[in-house]
Each structure stands twice: as C-alpha cells, then as structure tokens.
Design an enzyme around this catalytic site. Sequence first.
Site, PDB file in Angstrom:
ATOM      1  CE1 TYR A 190      -6.727   0.354 -21.252  1.00 18.82           C
ATOM      2  CE2 TYR A 190      -7.097  -1.589 -21.104  1.00 18.82           C
ATOM      3  CZ  TYR A 190      -6.806  -0.831 -22.021  1.00 18.82           C
ATOM      4  OH  TYR A 190      -6.677  -0.438 -23.483  1.00 18.82           O
TER       5      TYR A 190
ATOM      6  CB  VAL B 188       5.505   6.143  -1.491  1.00 16.53           C
ATOM      7  CG1 VAL B 188       5.812   7.936  -2.614  1.00 16.53           C
ATOM      8  CG2 VAL B 188       5.955   5.307  -1.306  1.00 16.53           C
ATOM      9  CD  GLU B 189       6.425   3.407   1.809  1.00 17.99           C
ATOM     10  OE1 GLU B 189       7.773   3.084   2.143  1.00 17.99           O
ATOM     11  OE2 GLU B 189       6.342   4.686   2.174  1.00 17.99           O
TER      12      GLU B 189
ATOM     13  CD  GLU C  12       8.412  15.674   0.434  1.00 18.74           C
ATOM     14  OE1 GLU C  12       9.411  14.045  -0.655  1.00 18.74           O
ATOM     15  OE2 GLU C  12       8.321  14.609   2.050  1.00 18.74           O
TER      16      GLU C  12
ATOM     17  CE  LYS D 133       7.954  11.820  -2.449  1.00 20.11           C
ATOM     18  NZ  LYS D 133       7.877  11.958  -1.803  1.00 20.11           N
TER      19      LYS D 133
END
Length: 130
Positions: free
Chosen positions: A65, A84-85, A36, A110
């Site tokens: 937005y 991702v956190e 990755e 993901k």
Amino acid sequence: MAPQGLGPQTLAKVIVTKVFVRGLKVDAEIGVYDHEHGRAQPLIVDVELDIAANHFERLGDTVNYEKVGEAARAIAAEGHVDLVETFAERLAQACFFDPRVTRARVRVEKPLALAPHAAAAGVEITAVRS
C-alpha cells in the site's frame, strides 16, 4: 479459534482481500480556475483495492500500500491537473501496478473547494481490470 487440527484456510475461503489507504494527504496543483493555477492545494485521497489473493504469510505475498502513496505523490509532481476526476483516474490506473489488483476505488477530496460552506468536494471512481 480453529478446532483442533484445522488450520484457518480449511474453515473458510477468502474470495476478496481489500487493501486500503485512507486519508492520504497530498498537495497538488489542481483546478480549472485562474486562482488555482500556480499554487498547490491539499487533497485527501482514499483508495481501496480488491486483491485476487487469499493466503498471506510473507510481505511479498501482499500488495504494497505504500506504492499507492508514491503514485499519488508522483501524479502531483507531474504538474498541474485541471480536474479531480483526472487525478482520480490516473491514480486508479496506477493502482494496477500489481497484477493481483482486480478493482480500484479512488476518492479524491478538495477540502478547500467549497470552504467554508462544505467540508470538502470531490469525486469517487471505481476502475476494474479489463
């Protein structure tokens, strides 16, 4: 329709306004595994903001937005993120750019993480202004 002579603000008080961005596609270098690193992966981002405002007549009265998308792309542009956190937390913090934002819910998926066995994997966090 409001009864004759009554404006919409006299019938109900808005206590929370939600601004949202759903299905935002962002390419980011993300992940802890060797395969990755050095390549971008697609992320799907949903954001919901609670706004402490109750009357909107002009664009300046609202929370923009578009800034959510800009913040997500800026985080991706900063370089590799392991989790991702972490991405979700950074984006949630960035969503407090407007002082009227009281809560940010951020979901980061993901889509390729568990492919082809799952549609997506990810995380959802909620942050509140302290």
